[in-house]
Design a protein around this motif. Structure first.
Motif, PDB file in Angstrom:
ATOM      1  N   VAL A 143       0.855  -0.667   5.847  1.00 41.97           N
ATOM      2  CA  VAL A 143      -0.120  -0.747   4.757  1.00 41.97           C
ATOM      3  C   VAL A 143      -1.485  -0.176   5.112  1.00 41.97           C
ATOM      4  CG1 VAL A 143       1.047  -2.739   3.762  1.00 41.97           C
ATOM      5  CG2 VAL A 143      -0.813  -3.111   5.400  1.00 41.97           C
ATOM      6  N   GLN A 144      -1.694   0.255   6.366  1.00 40.33           N
ATOM      7  CA  GLN A 144      -3.013   0.783   6.732  1.00 40.33           C
ATOM      8  C   GLN A 144      -3.352   2.077   5.993  1.00 40.33           C
ATOM      9  OE1 GLN A 144      -5.046  -1.162   8.614  1.00 40.33           O
ATOM     10  NE2 GLN A 144      -3.265  -2.541   8.489  1.00 40.33           N
ATOM     11  N   ILE A 145      -2.351   2.787   5.498  1.00 42.80           N
ATOM     12  CA  ILE A 145      -2.576   4.030   4.759  1.00 42.80           C
ATOM     13  C   ILE A 145      -3.370   3.770   3.482  1.00 42.80           C
ATOM     14  CG2 ILE A 145      -0.519   3.963   3.284  1.00 42.80           C
ATOM     15  CD1 ILE A 145      -1.673   7.058   5.216  1.00 42.80           C
ATOM     16  N   ALA A 146      -3.525   2.497   3.107  1.00 45.72           N
ATOM     17  CA  ALA A 146      -4.274   2.153   1.900  1.00 45.72           C
ATOM     18  C   ALA A 146      -5.732   2.581   1.988  1.00 45.72           C
ATOM     19  CB  ALA A 146      -4.191   0.650   1.629  1.00 45.72           C
ATOM     20  N   ASP A 147      -6.272   2.798   3.200  1.00 48.58           N
ATOM     21  CA  ASP A 147      -7.659   3.245   3.283  1.00 48.58           C
ATOM     22  C   ASP A 147      -7.802   4.720   2.891  1.00 48.58           C
ATOM     23  OD1 ASP A 147      -6.787   4.632   5.512  1.00 48.58           O
ATOM     24  OD2 ASP A 147      -8.191   3.709   6.912  1.00 48.58           O
ATOM     25  N   ILE A 148      -6.678   5.362   2.575  1.00 45.32           N
ATOM     26  CA  ILE A 148      -6.695   6.722   2.019  1.00 45.32           C
ATOM     27  C   ILE A 148      -6.162   6.728   0.589  1.00 45.32           C
ATOM     28  CG2 ILE A 148      -5.790   9.075   2.219  1.00 45.32           C
ATOM     29  CD1 ILE A 148      -5.566   8.657   5.219  1.00 45.32           C
ATOM     30  N   THR A 149      -4.961   6.183   0.417  1.00 49.56           N
ATOM     31  CA  THR A 149      -4.266   6.256  -0.868  1.00 49.56           C
ATOM     32  C   THR A 149      -4.492   5.057  -1.769  1.00 49.56           C
ATOM     33  OG1 THR A 149      -2.273   5.167  -0.037  1.00 49.56           O
ATOM     34  CG2 THR A 149      -2.427   7.549   0.272  1.00 49.56           C
ATOM     35  N   VAL A 151      -3.655   0.952  -2.562  1.00 53.32           N
ATOM     36  CA  VAL A 151      -2.399   0.208  -2.534  1.00 53.32           C
ATOM     37  C   VAL A 151      -1.256   1.026  -3.113  1.00 53.32           C
ATOM     38  CG1 VAL A 151      -2.840  -0.880  -4.787  1.00 53.32           C
ATOM     39  CG2 VAL A 151      -1.342  -2.008  -3.134  1.00 53.32           C
ATOM     40  N   TYR A 152      -1.574   2.018  -3.960  1.00 47.20           N
ATOM     41  CA  TYR A 152      -0.526   2.775  -4.650  1.00 47.20           C
ATOM     42  C   TYR A 152       0.236   3.706  -3.714  1.00 47.20           C
ATOM     43  CZ  TYR A 152      -3.177   0.738  -8.368  1.00 47.20           C
ATOM     44  OH  TYR A 152      -3.824  -0.173  -9.165  1.00 47.20           O
ATOM     45  N   GLY A 153      -0.343   4.052  -2.579  1.00 48.40           N
ATOM     46  CA  GLY A 153       0.402   4.830  -1.598  1.00 48.40           C
ATOM     47  C   GLY A 153       1.561   4.047  -1.035  1.00 48.40           C
ATOM     48  N   ILE A 154       1.392   2.739  -0.861  1.00 46.57           N
ATOM     49  CA  ILE A 154       2.480   1.892  -0.359  1.00 46.57           C
ATOM     50  C   ILE A 154       3.508   1.661  -1.457  1.00 46.57           C
ATOM     51  CG2 ILE A 154       3.084  -0.344   0.620  1.00 46.57           C
ATOM     52  CD1 ILE A 154      -0.422   0.843   1.107  1.00 46.57           C
ATOM     53  N   SER A 155       3.043   1.411  -2.676  1.00 52.19           N
ATOM     54  CA  SER A 155       3.980   1.233  -3.788  1.00 52.19           C
ATOM     55  C   SER A 155       4.882   2.454  -3.945  1.00 52.19           C
ATOM     56  CB  SER A 155       3.215   0.991  -5.098  1.00 52.19           C
ATOM     57  OG  SER A 155       2.709  -0.323  -5.172  1.00 52.19           O
ATOM     58  N   PHE A 156       4.302   3.635  -3.802  1.00 53.54           N
ATOM     59  CA  PHE A 156       5.071   4.866  -3.987  1.00 53.54           C
ATOM     60  C   PHE A 156       6.233   4.954  -3.011  1.00 53.54           C
ATOM     61  CE2 PHE A 156       5.667   9.265  -2.435  1.00 53.54           C
ATOM     62  CZ  PHE A 156       6.311   9.775  -3.547  1.00 53.54           C
ATOM     63  N   ILE A 157       5.982   4.733  -1.733  1.00 47.98           N
ATOM     64  CA  ILE A 157       7.047   4.874  -0.745  1.00 47.98           C
ATOM     65  C   ILE A 157       8.101   3.783  -0.934  1.00 47.98           C
ATOM     66  CG2 ILE A 157       5.975   3.494   1.096  1.00 47.98           C
ATOM     67  CD1 ILE A 157       7.889   6.805   1.563  1.00 47.98           C
ATOM     68  N   VAL A 158       7.686   2.581  -1.330  1.00 47.80           N
ATOM     69  CA  VAL A 158       8.639   1.486  -1.567  1.00 47.80           C
ATOM     70  C   VAL A 158       9.542   1.813  -2.752  1.00 47.80           C
ATOM     71  CG1 VAL A 158       8.836  -0.928  -2.300  1.00 47.80           C
ATOM     72  CG2 VAL A 158       7.180  -0.293  -0.532  1.00 47.80           C
ATOM     73  N   LEU A 159       8.966   2.313  -3.830  1.00 48.44           N
ATOM     74  CA  LEU A 159       9.753   2.639  -5.022  1.00 48.44           C
ATOM     75  C   LEU A 159      10.671   3.833  -4.776  1.00 48.44           C
ATOM     76  CD1 LEU A 159       6.826   2.072  -7.503  1.00 48.44           C
ATOM     77  CD2 LEU A 159       8.981   0.793  -7.527  1.00 48.44           C
TER      78      LEU A 159
END
Length: 530
Positions: A143-149, A151-159
């Motif tokens: 989830v650390q990628i959230a400082d760029i993308t 929270v939606y960056g994590i949602s994208f990869i999960v979906l």
């Protein structure tokens, strides 16, 4: 299959069984719905499946809205109607686009659903609950990628992963489901892309977790959790007495730098003629006497009035008991705290006579930044109120003003459930990562605690208990290196929305130029489904 997803999705989120959600279920939660959607025989069926999923998953996820005071039917019913409609429309679009781009559909599913999560989380009806990323809040490297993308960056990869798993299952059991145009070769290409993205996410995450950020200051904070429902009018003096007692018991030996109470701890404004109210209340030990005795800055929730308008606010008192400044909540709960066209008599009469709602809050119009003295100098902090700590746009705006700390004051006791409070708490963890800013949450029943800039929970109090928590809160030096998210906000999510609109237009445009537009869409949809 749509019902299966409607049950699994709530179980993957924070719930009464798995308090912090279940990431294993989060990886397969949308698989049945995905298969059902691409197997649907018409756009009408796709819409029905989406509506069914929206209605059932909403009730199972947010059943606690039924405890929303006298407005329970309105809140749980209204949210259910909205999400039934949202998901019906979304699934109609997915039913069309996924059958237009057959080989790319796992990726496209991730794009569309993530874009939907962003759109549903903003504006007047914004409700950023139940995002696909939330079950993975404790998997910190991811989830650390959230400082760029965001929270939606994590949602994208999960979906995307959910859709990929669905395609693997359909290919393995193609004779039992239906023939799929995605071959093993195409699946391998998707796997390579997903693996590459996950590798980038994880490497970046471990790198950020290993970053040795400098602790430039510390704040000795006392959070007081009174475990009382602010909606019960006749317990306000008892509650205020309890807050005062817990505060004094935990400041007797030495004073902290700041005492924090929860939202709505003061039920009446601290201004004008109401100040004299606190000269005599609570009985036995009035609040004004308490303020002069503790010799500590106090941050608390309280109403604020101006120009015949009322605001849900936070107020900071200095060591001498004088109010320093206030902040008023800007993102109000729709149709409960804020009602469109409230100035119209017919609207006011409906809410007063039918729903029993006699007054509403007005939205605040400024971003207040408070300041108190810490161990090594002043600490600047902002105070998002209630579910404002779930709205990434609010914390992003505050972070641009060089705040050192977020202090969220919340009243979730009315929900009477652990899952409601934990769903709120988990969403706030992503705000700390996006902005790399420590967050204090001081609530009346939970979850009271501290979250660091990496989304790690440092300390919490048990829920639904009357206790105080005193802790030293670390302040990190991120001012000279603001996160990419702080500067660009939800640009990643909006990029996906833009891509989704282009793909939708591409799916519609050829038929729009021909006679029999709607018939041709339906015909092509049916032909794609053996």
């Amino acid at each position: 299959m749509a019902l299966s997803s409607a049950i699994i999705v709530p179980l993957s989120q924070a719930n009464e069984i798995w308090w912090y959600g279940n990431p294993a279920l989060g990886l397969i939660a949308y698989v049945p719905l995905y298969i059902a959607t691409i197997s649907s025989k018409s756009l009408r069926e796709s819409a029905g499946l989406g509506a069914l999923f929206g209605a059932v998953s909403t009730i199972l996820s947010y059943f606690w809205l039924a405890n929303f005071g006298e407005f329970s039917l309105w809140t749980i019913g209204g949210v259910t109607v909205v999400y039934t409609t949202y998901n019906g429309v979304l699934n109609t679009v997915l039913g069309l686009v996924l059958k237009t781009f057959l080989k790319q559909r796992p990726l496209i599913f991730g794009i569309f659903w993530t874009g939907y999560e962003l759109v549903k989380s903003i504006g007047f009806l914004g409700f950023p609950w139940g995002l696909a990323a939330y079950p993975f809040s404790d998997f910190l490297p991811l989830v650390q990628i959230a400082d760029i993308t965001g929270v939606y960056g994590i949602s994208f990869i999960v979906l995307y992963l959910n859709a990929f798993i669905a395609e693997v299952l359909m290919l393995c059991f193609r004779n039992r489901v239906h023939p799929t145009p995605i071959t093993y070769k195409i699946l391998v290409l998707h796997l390579v892309f997903i693996t590459g993205l996950l590798t980038i996410y994880i490497i970046y995450g471990y790198n950020r977790l290993a970053y040795n950020a400098e602790i430039t200051n510390e704040l000795d904070v006392l959070m007081v959790q009174q475990n009382s429902d602010a909606w019960v009018a006749d317990n306000q003096n008892e509650t205020l007495s309890l807050l005062q007692r817990l505060t004094q018991e935990n400041t007797a030996q030495n004073n902290p730098d700041l005492v924090v109470w929860s939202e709505s701890s003061l039920r009446n404004p601290y201004q004008d003629t109401w100040v004299t109210y606190y000269d005599t209340n609570p009985t036995g030990y009035p609040f004004n006497s308490f303020l002069s005795d503790i010799d500590v800055p106090l941050l608390t929730g309280a109403p604020y009035t101006k120009n015949n308008k009322s605001y849900n606010s936070t107020i900071l008192f200095d060591r001498k008991g004088n109010p320093v400044d206030h902040y008023s909540k800007q993102q109000l709960v729709p149709f409960a705290e804020r009602v469109p066209f409230w100035n119209l008599q017919i609207v006011r009469d409906f809410y007063k006579d039918v729903l029993g709602l006699v007054a509403i809050w007005s939205p605040g119009d400024r971003q207040t930044v408070f300041q108190v003295e810490g161990k090594n100098g002043p600490v600047r902090f902002a105070t998002p109120i209630c579910f404002e700590d779930s709205f990434s746009g609010i914390t992003q705006i505050f972070s641009k003003q060089n705040v050192d700390l977020f202090i969220n004051l919340t009243n979730d006791a009315w929900s009477k459930t652990n899952s409601a409070q934990l769903q709120h708490f988990i969403s706030s963890k992503f705000r700390t990562i996006e902005t790399r800013t420590t967050m204090i949450r001081s609530t009346n029943a939970g979850v009271t605690g501290v979250i660091d800039p990496w989304g790690k929970t440092l300390v919490t109090l048990p829920m639904f208990t009357a206790q105080a928590l005193r802790t030293t809160v670390p302040i990190y030096n991120w001012r000279n290196s603001p996160t990419i998210y702080t500067q660009i906000g939800n640009s990643f999510g909006w990029l996906l929305v833009g891509i989704a609109l282009i793909l939708l237009a591409f799916s519609l445009l050829p038929q729009h130029l021909c006679r029999g537009f709607y018939k041709r869409i339906t015909d092509r949809h049916n032909m794609a489904t053996p």
